[in-house]
Design a protein around this motif. Structure first.
Motif, PDB file in Angstrom:
ATOM      1  N   ILE A  57       0.855  -1.186   0.000  1.00  0.00           N
ATOM      2  CA  ILE A  57       0.000   0.000   0.000  1.00  0.00           C
ATOM      3  C   ILE A  57       0.892   1.238   0.000  1.00  0.00           C
ATOM      4  O   ILE A  57       1.912   1.283   0.686  1.00  0.00           O
ATOM      5  CB  ILE A  57      -0.923   0.007   1.227  1.00  0.00           C
ATOM      6  CG1 ILE A  57      -1.831  -1.221   1.197  1.00  0.00           C
ATOM      7  CG2 ILE A  57      -1.742   1.283   1.310  1.00  0.00           C
ATOM      8  CD1 ILE A  57      -2.641  -1.410   2.466  1.00  0.00           C
ATOM      9  N   GLY A  58       0.488   2.244  -0.765  1.00  0.00           N
ATOM     10  CA  GLY A  58       1.231   3.497  -0.801  1.00  0.00           C
ATOM     11  C   GLY A  58       2.265   3.569  -1.894  1.00  0.00           C
ATOM     12  O   GLY A  58       3.182   4.393  -1.831  1.00  0.00           O
ATOM     13  N   THR A  59       2.104   2.725  -2.908  1.00  0.00           N
ATOM     14  CA  THR A  59       3.107   2.704  -3.982  1.00  0.00           C
ATOM     15  C   THR A  59       2.825   3.738  -5.070  1.00  0.00           C
ATOM     16  O   THR A  59       3.718   4.062  -5.860  1.00  0.00           O
ATOM     17  CB  THR A  59       3.166   1.307  -4.616  1.00  0.00           C
ATOM     18  OG1 THR A  59       1.860   0.948  -5.078  1.00  0.00           O
ATOM     19  CG2 THR A  59       3.650   0.278  -3.605  1.00  0.00           C
ATOM     20  N   ASN A  60       1.603   4.248  -5.145  1.00  0.00           N
ATOM     21  CA  ASN A  60       1.235   5.151  -6.252  1.00  0.00           C
ATOM     22  C   ASN A  60       0.684   6.479  -5.743  1.00  0.00           C
ATOM     23  O   ASN A  60      -0.308   6.997  -6.272  1.00  0.00           O
ATOM     24  CB  ASN A  60       0.200   4.468  -7.164  1.00  0.00           C
ATOM     25  CG  ASN A  60       0.748   3.207  -7.804  1.00  0.00           C
ATOM     26  OD1 ASN A  60       1.840   3.218  -8.359  1.00  0.00           O
ATOM     27  ND2 ASN A  60      -0.017   2.126  -7.722  1.00  0.00           N
ATOM     28  N   LEU A  61       1.307   7.040  -4.739  1.00  0.00           N
ATOM     29  CA  LEU A  61       0.851   8.323  -4.225  1.00  0.00           C
ATOM     30  C   LEU A  61       1.227   9.442  -5.195  1.00  0.00           C
ATOM     31  O   LEU A  61       2.328   9.460  -5.761  1.00  0.00           O
ATOM     32  CB  LEU A  61       1.470   8.595  -2.859  1.00  0.00           C
ATOM     33  CG  LEU A  61       1.063   7.635  -1.730  1.00  0.00           C
ATOM     34  CD1 LEU A  61       1.770   7.998  -0.434  1.00  0.00           C
ATOM     35  CD2 LEU A  61      -0.442   7.638  -1.529  1.00  0.00           C
ATOM     36  N   THR A  62       0.296  10.372  -5.354  1.00  0.00           N
ATOM     37  CA  THR A  62       0.537  11.499  -6.273  1.00  0.00           C
ATOM     38  C   THR A  62       0.070  12.807  -5.637  1.00  0.00           C
ATOM     39  O   THR A  62      -0.658  12.810  -4.633  1.00  0.00           O
ATOM     40  CB  THR A  62      -0.210  11.288  -7.600  1.00  0.00           C
ATOM     41  OG1 THR A  62      -1.618  11.162  -7.331  1.00  0.00           O
ATOM     42  CG2 THR A  62       0.289  10.041  -8.316  1.00  0.00           C
ATOM     43  N   LEU A  63       0.501  13.914  -6.277  1.00  0.00           N
ATOM     44  CA  LEU A  63       0.091  15.261  -5.900  1.00  0.00           C
ATOM     45  C   LEU A  63      -0.194  16.065  -7.170  1.00  0.00           C
ATOM     46  O   LEU A  63       0.438  15.822  -8.215  1.00  0.00           O
ATOM     47  CB  LEU A  63       1.197  15.964  -5.102  1.00  0.00           C
ATOM     48  CG  LEU A  63       1.223  15.808  -3.584  1.00  0.00           C
ATOM     49  CD1 LEU A  63       2.432  16.533  -3.022  1.00  0.00           C
ATOM     50  CD2 LEU A  63      -0.053  16.338  -2.954  1.00  0.00           C
ATOM     51  N   SER A 109      -6.814   2.155  -0.547  1.00  0.00           N
ATOM     52  CA  SER A 109      -6.827   3.283  -1.480  1.00  0.00           C
ATOM     53  C   SER A 109      -6.528   4.590  -0.748  1.00  0.00           C
ATOM     54  O   SER A 109      -6.909   4.776   0.401  1.00  0.00           O
ATOM     55  CB  SER A 109      -8.184   3.373  -2.173  1.00  0.00           C
ATOM     56  OG  SER A 109      -9.213   3.578  -1.207  1.00  0.00           O
ATOM     57  N   TRP A 110      -5.868   5.498  -1.446  1.00  0.00           N
ATOM     58  CA  TRP A 110      -5.521   6.783  -0.841  1.00  0.00           C
ATOM     59  C   TRP A 110      -6.770   7.624  -0.617  1.00  0.00           C
ATOM     60  O   TRP A 110      -7.672   7.687  -1.461  1.00  0.00           O
ATOM     61  CB  TRP A 110      -4.556   7.538  -1.765  1.00  0.00           C
ATOM     62  CG  TRP A 110      -4.278   8.948  -1.299  1.00  0.00           C
ATOM     63  CD1 TRP A 110      -3.383   9.354  -0.368  1.00  0.00           C
ATOM     64  CD2 TRP A 110      -4.932  10.136  -1.762  1.00  0.00           C
ATOM     65  NE1 TRP A 110      -3.423  10.714  -0.209  1.00  0.00           N
ATOM     66  CE2 TRP A 110      -4.374  11.234  -1.061  1.00  0.00           C
ATOM     67  CE3 TRP A 110      -5.940  10.383  -2.700  1.00  0.00           C
ATOM     68  CZ2 TRP A 110      -4.772  12.548  -1.266  1.00  0.00           C
ATOM     69  CZ3 TRP A 110      -6.351  11.706  -2.907  1.00  0.00           C
ATOM     70  CH2 TRP A 110      -5.761  12.775  -2.206  1.00  0.00           C
ATOM     71  N   LEU A 111      -6.865   8.276   0.548  1.00  0.00           N
ATOM     72  CA  LEU A 111      -8.000   9.149   0.851  1.00  0.00           C
ATOM     73  C   LEU A 111      -7.598  10.613   0.917  1.00  0.00           C
ATOM     74  O   LEU A 111      -8.221  11.467   0.285  1.00  0.00           O
ATOM     75  CB  LEU A 111      -8.649   8.734   2.178  1.00  0.00           C
ATOM     76  CG  LEU A 111      -9.317   7.349   2.218  1.00  0.00           C
ATOM     77  CD1 LEU A 111      -9.928   7.099   3.582  1.00  0.00           C
ATOM     78  CD2 LEU A 111     -10.382   7.225   1.126  1.00  0.00           C
ATOM     79  N   ARG A 112      -6.543  10.926   1.680  1.00  0.00           N
ATOM     80  CA  ARG A 112      -6.176  12.343   1.830  1.00  0.00           C
ATOM     81  C   ARG A 112      -4.806  12.474   2.470  1.00  0.00           C
ATOM     82  O   ARG A 112      -4.262  11.528   3.032  1.00  0.00           O
ATOM     83  CB  ARG A 112      -7.203  13.072   2.706  1.00  0.00           C
ATOM     84  CG  ARG A 112      -7.305  12.515   4.112  1.00  0.00           C
ATOM     85  CD  ARG A 112      -8.172  13.364   5.021  1.00  0.00           C
ATOM     86  NE  ARG A 112      -8.402  12.722   6.317  1.00  0.00           N
ATOM     87  CZ  ARG A 112      -8.884  13.354   7.389  1.00  0.00           C
ATOM     88  NH1 ARG A 112      -9.183  14.639   7.324  1.00  0.00           N
ATOM     89  NH2 ARG A 112      -9.069  12.697   8.525  1.00  0.00           N
ATOM     90  N   TYR A 113      -4.273  13.717   2.366  1.00  0.00           N
ATOM     91  CA  TYR A 113      -3.079  14.125   3.098  1.00  0.00           C
ATOM     92  C   TYR A 113      -3.506  15.100   4.187  1.00  0.00           C
ATOM     93  O   TYR A 113      -4.367  15.968   3.967  1.00  0.00           O
ATOM     94  CB  TYR A 113      -2.074  14.818   2.176  1.00  0.00           C
ATOM     95  CG  TYR A 113      -1.568  13.960   1.036  1.00  0.00           C
ATOM     96  CD1 TYR A 113      -0.865  12.795   1.284  1.00  0.00           C
ATOM     97  CD2 TYR A 113      -1.787  14.341  -0.290  1.00  0.00           C
ATOM     98  CE1 TYR A 113      -0.402  12.008   0.235  1.00  0.00           C
ATOM     99  CE2 TYR A 113      -1.326  13.564  -1.340  1.00  0.00           C
ATOM    100  CZ  TYR A 113      -0.639  12.394  -1.075  1.00  0.00           C
ATOM    101  OH  TYR A 113      -0.175  11.625  -2.114  1.00  0.00           O
ATOM    102  N   ILE A 114      -2.911  14.947   5.361  1.00  0.00           N
ATOM    103  CA  ILE A 114      -3.184  15.872   6.465  1.00  0.00           C
ATOM    104  C   ILE A 114      -1.894  16.629   6.738  1.00  0.00           C
ATOM    105  O   ILE A 114      -0.875  16.031   7.108  1.00  0.00           O
ATOM    106  CB  ILE A 114      -3.647  15.117   7.722  1.00  0.00           C
ATOM    107  CG1 ILE A 114      -4.905  14.292   7.410  1.00  0.00           C
ATOM    108  CG2 ILE A 114      -3.899  16.079   8.875  1.00  0.00           C
ATOM    109  CD1 ILE A 114      -5.328  13.372   8.550  1.00  0.00           C
TER     110      ILE A 114
END
Length: 723
Positions: A57-63, A109-114
């Motif tokens: 999990i966390g292999t495809n984080l984007t901004l 699945s990615w939800l958000r950045y805090i």
């Protein structure tokens, strides 16, 4: 054609075996690591995988790209340090390098950045989420703890508390934390050896909680005894081990881990309300507490680390832990990259995984795991700060079966646990917790003989002793009337026969019979005379030739047999030796070497220190001094098989009495043979022990040099031969 048919048969059999083990056929293909447990003697036992890796999990984080609207750019986690899973199975990661918290859904699945824009985070290293959704973050770089609401808005920040009870040298660098049901914070600070910093919901200091004790070595104790106060004060202070992680279970109990090269006990603690370790067990002999050891090692992994030049002692370093809904404790070992799982009582269930290759990413193996947590389904999530991903591990059918059976056992529902334990044992006949669980079920059912057998196989001395007590009680209840009647009848008949035949001719002839005058028989009988009159008895060996080399060798052989009988036949309640691995030749060599070393040392000292005894006298008398080992050791080993742990004091008293008796006989032997006073005898013993130590050192050095000389000769021979 035959080869194809054979291959299909083998494939079919393999599939059937996997299905019989209760595992999905794809699971074993994905498992790239060994899963093990240990038996009561610490031997490694292979088991089916208890967990199998599912995904990363966390292999495809984007901004979003600030310069190109609508374009997403990669934004992987950087050096993440902590992981938390809330009551909704949402996954939170402290993305330390990016100064943010990343939230994932229960499906990964990615939800958000805090990021807390109103007061940006700086190197956050720890986090905790309450059931109400409040997020607590150990904001290490800002030296504070912040409390956020469900939307990530700042509610409160906890800076260094003001208190006269906090030393000025204390550094407030929060790295991990938990919050209890009252809202009290338990904060682990970087290098904080005082314990967890406890704050109330308003941030007021309540005290240090769950601190560790300082481990003092023998050298430290020697310094404290010998050094003056000023000399000792000038030494570098030895501090307790620092807490490396903290977790809380659903019942509110707080757990900590401790790391350090000199930390080899109490690496995991379960703390009560007073901060005392609940895993400390009571020693039945002393009444004091006994520490537990955690962290497992496979011998070949330790050898590999040694081969890679690892510095210092290679010991497990448990840097994080979590507690699942079953109460099982799973820890991360930073040294061997293992996951170690223990049940709610601290008993080992499994350990698995290992280091990943430096150049590849392998699902199930890790480069540098730093944090772990479990969701409501008891899936494990492990954070790797070098791979910058989270790995998910799911319980296998075998693991579920073990958890089901173990939970029933821990709840005292032994009859219900019997069926699942039998299923576990059918899958793995060597799985120690299953043997112990079935032993408890058999005991509860009243099948004490079966319980004894299972407890012995499982290595539970206490369980075996309790079952033996019940077997013995049943035997007495069944046979005591007959036994007492037979004994009483025999005593009456003996007394009547002895009285009626006292003046009979055959009794008179028996009393007046001629005793054997064979020297060896007389000399062996003299051993019993020494027990009653030690001073005169040892003097008779010197001046009346009441001892000889043959009699000495017979007694020495009896002593060796007594040692062997003690190791082999002492009851399981008291015998901690694994008889299957006992090497009697090594035991005989060790005992004989110690005895001969003492004889030589004592003779050398006595010959210089005004002694009158000859070597023969010292040799023979030292053998005669071993007679208590024969008289008490063998019967005690036999009777220990019907003794239980409740008679531990009797067993220990008899064994200690045997050693004290032998020690006194050695003292009287030296005093009598060498014609010493008490003071001279004590001086002789001290000097003999010193000489014995010197002899041991000389022997070890000689053996070492002999080995080197042998290698040198072999190398010279090879050089000459090849040239």
């Amino acid at each position: 054609m035959k080869a194809q048919t054979s291959g299909r048969i083998l494939l079919f059999l393999s599939m059937m075996l996997l299905m019989a083990a209760g595992m999905p056929l794809t699971s074993f293909a994905d498992v790239v690591y060994w899963t093990n447990t240990k038996d009561s003697n610490g031997h490694l036992i292979w088991t089916q995988p208890a967990y199998y890796p599912v995904r990363m999990i966390g292999t495809n984080l984007t901004l979003p790209d600030k310069n190109r609207p609508g374009v997403m750019i990669p934004s992987p986690m950087q050096n993440p340090k902590d992981l938390f899973i809330d009551s909704h199975d949402h996954i939170y990661a402290a993305d330390t390098g990016n100064n943010r918290i990343v939230e994932f859904g229960s499906d990964g699945s990615w939800l958000r950045y805090i990021t807390v824009p109103e007061s940006p985070l700086n190197k956050p290293q720890g986090l905790f989420v309450t059931k109400d959704g409040d997020i607590y973050v150990a904001d290490t770089g800002n030296k504070r703890v912040v409390r956020l609401d469900q939307n990530g808005k700042l509610i409160k920040q906890y800076n260094r508390p003001e208190s006269n009870f906090i030393p000025q040298s204390f550094k407030y660098d929060p790295v991990r934390l938990v919050v209890d049901k009252r809202g009290f914070l338990y904060i682990q600070t970087l290098g904080g050896y005082q314990g967890l910093l406890q704050l109330d919901p308003d941030g007021n200091f309540q005290g240090f909680y769950g601190g560790n004790q300082t481990n003092l070595s023998l050298l430290d104790l020697f310094k404290r005894f010998v050094y003056t106060r000023q000399m000792y004060a000038s030494q570098i202070s030895k501090l307790p081990g620092a807490i490396s992680s903290v977790a809380v279970d659903r019942d509110g109990f707080i757990y900590t881990t401790t790391v350090g090269q000199d930390i080899n006990k109490d690496q995991i603690k379960k703390l009560n309300i007073r901060g005392l370790n609940m895993f400390d067990t009571k020693d039945e002999n002393t009444g004091g507490s006994t520490s537990r050891t955690f962290g497992e090692v496979r011998p070949w992994d330790a050898a590999n680390l040694s081969g890679l030049g690892a510095q210092g002692a290679i010991t497990p370093q448990l840097i994080d832990l979590c507690v699942d809904s079953n109460g099982n404790i799973t820890t991360i070992d930073a040294t061997f990259k293992y996951l170690n799982q223990y049940d709610a009582s601290g008993n080992l269930l499994f350990f698995w995984a290992g280091p990943s290759s430096a150049n590849t990413t392998q699902l199930g193996l890790m480069k540098n795991p730093v944090a772990i947590d479990a969701n409501s389904q008891n899936d494990l999530y492990v954070l790797d700060d070098r791979e910058n991903v989270i790995q998910q591990f799911r319980l296998s059918e075998f693991g579920k079966k073990v958890n089901e059976a173990n939970n029933l056992t821990l709840q005292g529902r032994y009859e219900e646990s019997e069926k699942p334990w039998e299923d576990v044992l059918r899958l793995n006949a060597n799985y120690t917790p299953a043997l112990l669980g079935l032993g408890k079920a058999a005991y509860k059912r009243g099948d004490y003989a079966r319980a004894m057998e299972l407890f012995k196989l499982g290595g539970s001395h206490m369980g075996y002793s309790e079952a033996l007590w019940q077997v013995r009680l049943q035997w007495f209840q069944r046979y005591f009337p007959w036994f007492s009647t037979v004994m009483l009848t025999a005593a009456v008949l003996y007394k009547a026969l002895e009285t009626s035949t006292r003046n009979a001719a055959w009794r008179i002839r028996w009393r007046g019979r001629r005793r054997s005058q064979k020297p060896l028989i007389v000399q062996l009988k003299h051993a019993f005379y020494i027990l009653k009159h030690p001073i005169d008895g040892f003097s008779a060996i010197r001046y009346e030739s009441k001892g000889s080399y043959p009699s000495a060798f017979i007694l020495l052989g009896g002593a060796l047999l007594s040692v062997a009988a003690t190791d082999l036949y002492t009851g399981f309640s008291f015998n901690t030796i694994d008889t299957h691995e006992l090497n009697l030749a090594a035991v005989f060599l060790e005992v004989a070497s110690l005895w001969i070393g003492w004889v030589v040392s004592n003779y050398l000292v006595s010959s210089i220190y005004r002694g009158e005894g000859r070597f023969k006298d010292v040799f023979v008398a030292s053998a005669y001094a071993l007679i208590p080992l024969i008289m008490i050791g063998i019967p005690l080993a036999v009777f220990s098989n019907v003794m239980t742990d409740s008679e531990q004091s009797i067993y220990s008293f008899l064994k200690l009495g045997m050693y004290v008796w032998m020690a006194l006989l050695f003292i009287w032997q030296i005093q009598s043979l060498q014609n010493y006073t008490i003071g001279e005898t004590i001086a002789n013993i001290v000097l003999s022990l010193l000489v014995f130590m010197v002899l041991c050192i000389v022997v070890m050095v000689t053996l070492g040099l002999s080995s080197d000389l042998k290698d040198f000769i072999i190398e010279v021979y090879r050089e000459v031969r090849w040239r």
